[in-house]
Design an enzyme around this catalytic site. Sequence first.
Site: not given
Ligand code: IPE
Ligand code: IPE
Ligand code: MG
Length: 232
Positions: A16, A33, A127
């Site tokens: 995240d 990403h 793995l």
């Molecule tokens: C959780 O992250 C899902 C992934 C890392 C794929 P999100 O960014 O979607 O989660 P919330 O919305 O902060 O809970």
């Molecule tokens: C995690 O990073 C990747 C996915 C959920 C696809 P985020 O895109 O949720 O990044 P933040 O949480 O907005 O910083």
């Molecule tokens: Mg996120």
Amino acid sequence: METFQNLPAHVSIIMDGNGRWAQRHSLPRFKGHYEGVESVRAIVECSCTMGIRYLSLFAFSEENWNRPQDEVSRLMELFAQCMKGELDNFLKNGVRFVVLGNREKFSASLNSTIDEMMDKTAAGNKLTLVVFLSYSGKWDILQAARKLAVEHPDGNFGPDDFASALVTDGIPDPDLLIRTSGEMRISNYMLWQLSYTEIVVVDTLWPDFRKSNFLDALAEYEKRDRRFGKVK
Ligand code: IPE
Ligand code: IPE
Ligand code: MG
């Protein structure tokens, strides 16, 4: 190389903070990403070196479909592109690649890329790399319940039968869950499987998470006293 007395068999990561990383660098979200892919490479390589048996990564949740269309399409393109680009590397390093999640929503071309990657790497025995795509814990529990309702209409099944009906059948429950970017929540990840998992939350944003951060999390895990509800 660092050695650990007590290496987790299965490490899972909620990757995240990509969006916030991009924001901090005054870049569009998708750049976060892209940079996150470098972290994935580093952590897969480190897991192979360390001898970790299972690494699972939460890459896209069922709820993430509700993001802006442009971000979703770029992510889907990125997934397809990265998988293809890593095939040789996976074969060389004995990585078995598995995708778990609700694949009904993917394009036919992404589904065929996934099938091809899973087939070609099926013999990898070092793995197992599990990528959760279009996955949610509640979805997994529901699909398991539907299967069990057909197979055991009498309701005569136990926790092992339930675990076998989940999409993670055959994969041990995670020993360690790492979540980056400081959020203290599970966000509908493996709700059943994480029952006794040790959780390490780090403030580092996923695109900045590299080998040293991973080793720190493994060191933290080593200090934990897992009791599974018993008295030691
Ligand atoms: C959780 O992250 C899902 C992934 C890392 C794929 P999100 O960014 O979607 O989660 P919330 O919305 O902060 O809970
Ligand atoms: C995690 O990073 C990747 C996915 C959920 C696809 P985020 O895109 O949720 O990044 P933040 O949480 O907005 O910083
Ligand atoms: Mg996120």
